[in-house]
Design a protein around this motif. Structure first.
Motif, PDB file in Angstrom:
ATOM      1  N   GLY A  64      20.169   5.839  37.342  1.00 49.59           N
ATOM      2  CA  GLY A  64      18.880   6.039  36.681  1.00 49.59           C
ATOM      3  C   GLY A  64      17.957   4.852  36.836  1.00 49.59           C
ATOM      4  O   GLY A  64      18.213   3.931  37.619  1.00 49.59           O
ATOM      5  N   VAL A  65      16.886   4.894  36.062  1.00 45.99           N
ATOM      6  CA  VAL A  65      15.844   3.859  36.105  1.00 45.99           C
ATOM      7  C   VAL A  65      15.648   3.309  34.704  1.00 45.99           C
ATOM      8  O   VAL A  65      15.676   4.074  33.723  1.00 45.99           O
ATOM      9  CB  VAL A  65      14.518   4.472  36.635  1.00 45.99           C
ATOM     10  N   ILE A  66      15.478   1.991  34.604  1.00 46.92           N
ATOM     11  CA  ILE A  66      15.076   1.383  33.334  1.00 46.92           C
ATOM     12  C   ILE A  66      13.835   0.537  33.595  1.00 46.92           C
ATOM     13  O   ILE A  66      13.632   0.065  34.719  1.00 46.92           O
ATOM     14  CB  ILE A  66      16.187   0.497  32.705  1.00 46.92           C
ATOM     15  N   ASP A  67      12.997   0.388  32.579  1.00 47.68           N
ATOM     16  CA  ASP A  67      11.823  -0.461  32.767  1.00 47.68           C
ATOM     17  C   ASP A  67      11.482  -1.238  31.511  1.00 47.68           C
ATOM     18  O   ASP A  67      11.844  -0.843  30.388  1.00 47.68           O
ATOM     19  CB  ASP A  67      10.619   0.366  33.239  1.00 47.68           C
ATOM     20  N   PHE A  68      10.811  -2.341  31.746  1.00 47.98           N
ATOM     21  CA  PHE A  68      10.329  -3.230  30.683  1.00 47.98           C
ATOM     22  C   PHE A  68       8.849  -3.452  30.950  1.00 47.98           C
ATOM     23  O   PHE A  68       8.483  -3.897  32.047  1.00 47.98           O
ATOM     24  CB  PHE A  68      11.069  -4.580  30.727  1.00 47.98           C
TER      25      PHE A  68
END
Ligand SMILES: CC(C)(COP(=O)(O)OP(=O)(O)OC[C@H]1O[C@@H](n2cnc3c(N)ncnc32)[C@H](O)[C@@H]1OP(=O)(O)O)[C@@H](O)C(=O)NCCC(=O)NCCS
Length: 162
Positions: A69-73
């Motif tokens: 998956g993808v994570i973002d800040f």
């Protein structure tokens, strides 16, 4: 370590194309503020823009060699960051959200060293809300964007469960 973070600014062309299919998948975009289909050009422009954005970081997360998956800040300051995540919609197994959230919490508090992680989600996104709550996030306020009710949640470093 079995979890690897690939910064969006270092992705291969194949990885960029894969992530665009995830982001445009109905299981993902229905839960995003920008719910329209994203074109290839827009996607590539966005990834390119991250090279000069100092308050945002996006990662492809690989767990045991699998793209999960993808994570973002975003809105990163020394005090806090706003987080986002989506699981690979083509993997049909449970536990991806938990792996992504573990990665967010570790990176947010131990690499970015923020004091607080914030999240915003549609009130109808009961699955994400349950996931955030399972990791200790608490509701702060509700707001309305484009006639949709949004729940704001946050987790302070001192209140994290691991
Ligand atoms: C949110 C998301 C990452 C969760 O991924 P997932 O792989 O389904 O999550 P997990 O299997 O790890 O489940 C984690 C927890 O979520 C909750 N959950 C999972 N499925 C649920 C369901 N059908 N109903 C309610 N809660 C649910 C539970 O608390 C679960 O913990 P448990 O298994 O101990 O009960 C995924 O659904 C997704 O990518 N959604 C689209 C994008 C999105 O909504 N992002 C978040 C808002 S920006």
């Amino acid at each position: 370590m079995s979890t690897h973070l690939c910064d969006f600014t270092t992705l291969s062309d194949t990885q960029k194309a894969m992530i665009l299919t995830w982001r445009n998948h109905e299981k993902v975009r229905a839960f995003m503020y920008h719910a329209q289909m994203i074109s290839r050009e827009e996607h590539l422009r966005f990834i390119e823009s991250l090279k000069t954005s100092h308050d945002k970081r996006y990662f492809l997360v690989q767990h045991k060699g699998v793209d999960i998956g993808v994570i973002d800040f975003t809105h990163i300051t020394p005090q806090h960051a706003t987080i986002g995540l989506y699981a690979n919609p083509n993997l049909h197994r449970t536990g991806l959200g938990k792996e992504l959230m573990n990665t967010i919490i570790t990176y947010g508090f131990e690499t970015l060293h923020v004091k607080k992680l914030c999240a915003e989600l549609f009130a109808f996104n009961t699955k994400a809300k349950a996931l955030y709550e399972a990791f200790g996030f608490c509701e702060t306020v509700h707001k309305t964007i484009n006639k949709q009710e949004i729940i704001c949640m946050e987790l302070e470093n001192e209140h994290r469960s691991f």
